[in-house]
Design a protein around this motif. Sequence first.
Motif, PDB file in Angstrom:
ATOM      1  N   ARG A  77       0.826  -1.198   0.000  1.00  0.00           N
ATOM      2  CA  ARG A  77       0.000   0.000   0.000  1.00  0.00           C
ATOM      3  C   ARG A  77       0.866   1.256   0.000  1.00  0.00           C
ATOM      4  NH1 ARG A  77      -4.782  -1.448   4.425  1.00  0.00           N
ATOM      5  NH2 ARG A  77      -5.674  -3.228   3.273  1.00  0.00           N
ATOM      6  N   SER A  78       2.033   1.179  -0.617  1.00  0.00           N
ATOM      7  CA  SER A  78       2.967   2.306  -0.627  1.00  0.00           C
ATOM      8  C   SER A  78       2.359   3.504  -1.342  1.00  0.00           C
ATOM      9  CB  SER A  78       4.272   1.913  -1.321  1.00  0.00           C
ATOM     10  OG  SER A  78       4.958   0.926  -0.571  1.00  0.00           O
ATOM     11  N   LEU A  79       2.737   4.681  -0.857  1.00  0.00           N
ATOM     12  CA  LEU A  79       2.287   5.936  -1.446  1.00  0.00           C
ATOM     13  C   LEU A  79       3.410   6.503  -2.320  1.00  0.00           C
ATOM     14  CD1 LEU A  79       0.712   7.503   1.771  1.00  0.00           C
ATOM     15  CD2 LEU A  79      -0.474   6.233  -0.042  1.00  0.00           C
ATOM     16  N   PRO A  80       3.084   7.371  -3.277  1.00  0.00           N
ATOM     17  CA  PRO A  80       4.132   7.962  -4.128  1.00  0.00           C
ATOM     18  C   PRO A  80       5.221   8.681  -3.334  1.00  0.00           C
ATOM     19  CG  PRO A  80       1.960   8.386  -5.054  1.00  0.00           C
ATOM     20  CD  PRO A  80       1.723   7.775  -3.702  1.00  0.00           C
ATOM     21  N   GLU A  81       4.816   9.334  -2.233  1.00  0.00           N
ATOM     22  CA  GLU A  81       5.802  10.078  -1.434  1.00  0.00           C
ATOM     23  C   GLU A  81       6.683   9.177  -0.568  1.00  0.00           C
ATOM     24  OE1 GLU A  81       1.719  10.587   0.661  1.00  0.00           O
ATOM     25  OE2 GLU A  81       2.511  10.462  -1.384  1.00  0.00           O
ATOM     26  N   ASP A  82       6.466   7.864  -0.617  1.00  0.00           N
ATOM     27  CA  ASP A  82       7.274   6.928   0.173  1.00  0.00           C
ATOM     28  C   ASP A  82       8.577   6.553  -0.517  1.00  0.00           C
ATOM     29  OD1 ASP A  82       5.310   6.888   2.097  1.00  0.00           O
ATOM     30  OD2 ASP A  82       4.462   4.954   1.509  1.00  0.00           O
ATOM     31  N   SER A  83       8.753   6.931  -1.772  1.00  0.00           N
ATOM     32  CA  SER A  83       9.889   6.425  -2.552  1.00  0.00           C
ATOM     33  C   SER A  83      11.243   6.790  -1.933  1.00  0.00           C
ATOM     34  CB  SER A  83       9.811   6.949  -3.990  1.00  0.00           C
ATOM     35  OG  SER A  83       9.816   8.365  -4.007  1.00  0.00           O
ATOM     36  N   ALA A  84      11.381   8.029  -1.457  1.00  0.00           N
ATOM     37  CA  ALA A  84      12.654   8.446  -0.863  1.00  0.00           C
ATOM     38  C   ALA A  84      12.944   7.674   0.416  1.00  0.00           C
ATOM     39  CB  ALA A  84      12.632   9.945  -0.577  1.00  0.00           C
ATOM     40  N   ASP A  85      11.908   7.468   1.243  1.00  0.00           N
ATOM     41  CA  ASP A  85      12.100   6.726   2.490  1.00  0.00           C
ATOM     42  C   ASP A  85      12.381   5.251   2.227  1.00  0.00           C
ATOM     43  OD1 ASP A  85      11.793   8.841   4.338  1.00  0.00           O
ATOM     44  OD2 ASP A  85       9.636   8.786   4.077  1.00  0.00           O
ATOM     45  N   LEU A  86      11.757   4.682   1.208  1.00  0.00           N
ATOM     46  CA  LEU A  86      12.036   3.286   0.851  1.00  0.00           C
ATOM     47  C   LEU A  86      13.486   3.130   0.404  1.00  0.00           C
ATOM     48  CD1 LEU A  86       8.768   2.290  -1.055  1.00  0.00           C
ATOM     49  CD2 LEU A  86       9.584   1.336   1.115  1.00  0.00           C
TER      50      LEU A  86
END
Length: 296
Positions: A77-86
């Motif tokens: 359920r990842s959000l677009p803004e999660d990419s940097a944290d991932l």
Amino acid sequence: MSVIEGILLGLLQGVAEFLPVSSSGHLVIAQELFDLGDVPLLFDVFLHLATLGAVLLFFRRRIVRLVQVAMRWICRRSLPEDSADLQTILALLLGTAVTAVFGLFLSDVIADFDDEAVCIGFFITSGLLIFSAWLERRRQKKCAGMAATASNAGSGETGAGGTSGSSSDGAMATGVKPLQGLGIGLAQGFGVMPGISRSGSTIAGALLCGVGREQAGEFSFLLSIPAILGAFILELDDLGEMGDAVGVAPVLAGCLAAFVAGIFALSLLMKIVRRGKLEWFAAYLIPAGILGLIFL
């Protein structure tokens, strides 16, 4: 060991763990000065565990954010803004793996080092801090020059009748890249050597890998969490030995002192990192190394 000695060692650990001056190296020297004999390594690990509590408290919001992002990824359920944290989470995992391999490889070698090696480690840490600070300033000047050139070019286009678009790409938050995480993990593994500061080597390593100042400091301490927990688990077999050699009261007093001192030292270091003044600590480490070689 008395309670007072435990408190003094805890205060030293709390300050030296976060300031880039090598907490383990200072503990070795302090134990030599106090004539404490062979203090079990687990006592040092307990003090590190107390400073870990300071890290968890100081970066609690960031840690919660990373855990939430990881859980969303697991649940798909990842959000677009999660990419940097991932990306940062992956870098932390890779850095931890490199540190573990490096630490296991060096664990038997480290036991044979003496006090002179600690003092030499102070010189190595000083060199890392000075070189990384110089390189980071050079990179900052280069970026400033490129930004000024781009700004002048944009102004010229606007004056000619065009519209000067302001791209937000440069301002977007980016995580620590996986390859950067590998490099920083290697630096942290190198930091297990006597007299070489873990925080100093990892922050310097992050700066050398192109990570920004504040993000370098934050990533360094996030990376310390699994490293400290791993060291604690590996040394649990010595729990009974530590109780006989040190006592419960000095351990508890030392851990409390390390936790409190760690909060203040961590806050101070992050301010120094933001200002780009890590090389200040070389002014302390170089004389300390010289004096140590003379008197120890």
